[in-house]
Design a protein around this motif. Structure first.
Motif: not given
Ligand code: CP3
Length: 352
Positions: A228-231, A237-239, A254-256, A279-280
């Motif tokens: 995720x850090x690279x995205x 949006x990231x799921x 606490x995940x980004x 968070x959604x």
């Protein structure tokens, strides 16, 4: 001057107000649809994923039939691994010819270069985008590194993935190296999907629930953070979908990422309290509920909506993939019910 309206799915991912609760269905392109089965009777699953014209056709099939709020690319979590030289068959689940168990095999895995190794996936995305009905966004996806490790180490689908889990304990450093490699490959893969036109990116962690909380953190979640850090730079949006994740929600809070996908075992109200307002959530009707009578199905869907609560940031979905035996008419009833029940309701909060 009014800006073009943000599609409900993307607005919900960002916890903005929506005209109705958006809905899409995990595994919405597939064997429960007669039009998929018809195409599939002539062409292997692998060919469907490798031919952009066919992958695009199958991606769009469910959107023609139902008023879905998003499309998901037709492919498989194992497709990029094939691009990295892993030989496997779909029978129908993935069967890896030589399961990965040794350091030498891990070292020999090359880095994925999406444009070179899986160009057909990116071409499929470019073909799908201009043909999406109703401005529905396209979701790109990959498997979570730990879920990919499960298939690579065990070599085939399994209930317990015992060989994969014992590998984490027997060879923890090797497992971490493999997960790092997979995490980096999935970052490259998902970045390329976004560059080709994917408007949201989802990581499927189908087997996270097999892990004890400490092992989930040390192995699965660490690798997800790396991916995720690279995205973030992609701006989409990231799921993160965590199957059987009820005991893991604290860890993922606490995940980004923007959205956590939730299976049907946990009530969304409790999950939202743990995840907090940042968070959604996406989910979480039991796929088996599609076998209820029409009136009962509505009652079960209404319970999911009530649990999600009035705050923005809910995307309706099943808690896991739709079953091949499902009647498409039940899907139509579900999609229409979710839209009718939530249009013009209290969900229309002040524009943010
Ligand atoms: O509609 C969509 O959701 C897009 C396509 C999609 C497929 N697989 C197509 C597929 C997606 C997002 C996946 C993800 C996937 N693949 C996951 C994560 C989601 C989950 O269900 O937990 C996993 C674990 C896999 C691995 C996999 N691939 C399995 C276990 C199977 C076999 C049985 C099954 O569940 O369908 C596959 C094959 C596969 N992938 C099929 C499809 C439509 C069936 C192939 C056929 O037509 O014979």
């Amino acid at each position: 001057m009014t800006a073009p309206e943000t599609p409900a799915f993307l607005a919900a991912c960002r916890r903005q107000s929506v005209p109705h609760t958006p809905i899409w269905i995990m595994r919405q392109a597939g064997r429960y649809l007669p039009e998929y089965r018809q195409l599939r009777s002539k062409v292997s699953f692998e060919e469907l994923t490798r031919r952009p014209d066919l992958a695009a056709e199958v991606t769009l099939q469910p959107l023609r039939r139902f008023e879905l709020d998003a499309a998901i690319l037709f492919s498989d979590i194992m497709t990029p691994l094939q691009g990295m030289g892993v030989e496997l068959e779909f029978a129908p689940g993935p069967v890896v010819r030589q399961p990965i168990r040794t350091e030498a095999q891990i070292d020999a895995l090359p880095q994925l270069v999406p444009e070179r190794d899986v160009p057909f996936v990116l071409e499929s995305i470019r073909l799908i985008r201009p043909n999406l009905p109703r401005g529905a966004p396209l979701i790109g996806f990959a498997g979570g590194p730990f879920t990919l490790l499960c298939y690579l180490v065990c070599g085939k689908p399994s209930k317990e993935f015992g060989a994969a889990r014992s590998f984490l304990y027997a060879q923890p450093e090797a497992a971490e190296r493999l997960l790092d490699k997979l995490a980096d490959a999935m970052t490259a893969y998902l970045r390329a999907q976004a560059a080709a036109g994917a408007q949201a990116l989802m990581l499927f962690e189908s087997w996270a629930g097999l892990l004890a909380p400490r092992e989930f953190e040390r192995f699965a979640l660490r690798a997800v953070r790396r991916t995720m850090a690279g995205l973030r730079g992609t701006g989409v949006p990231l799921i993160y979908y965590v199957n059987q994740g009820s005991a893991l929600m604290e860890s993922v809070s606490d995940l980004d990422v923007d959205v956590i996908g939730v299976d049907w075992r946990s009530p969304l109200g409790a999950v939202r309290r743990i995840l907090g307002p940042g968070k959604a959530v996406q989910g979480n009707l039991d796929p088996a509920a599609l076998f209820a009578s029409s009136a009962e199905l509505k009652r079960h869907a209404a319970t999911v909506l009530e649990q999600a609560g009035p705050l923005p940031g809910h995307i309706f979905n099943l808690g896991h993939g739709i079953w091949p035996e499902t009647d498409p008419a039940a899907v139509a009833r579900l999609v229409d019910f979710v839209h009718e029940r939530t249009s013009g309701s209290g969900l229309r909060k002040a524009a943010s």
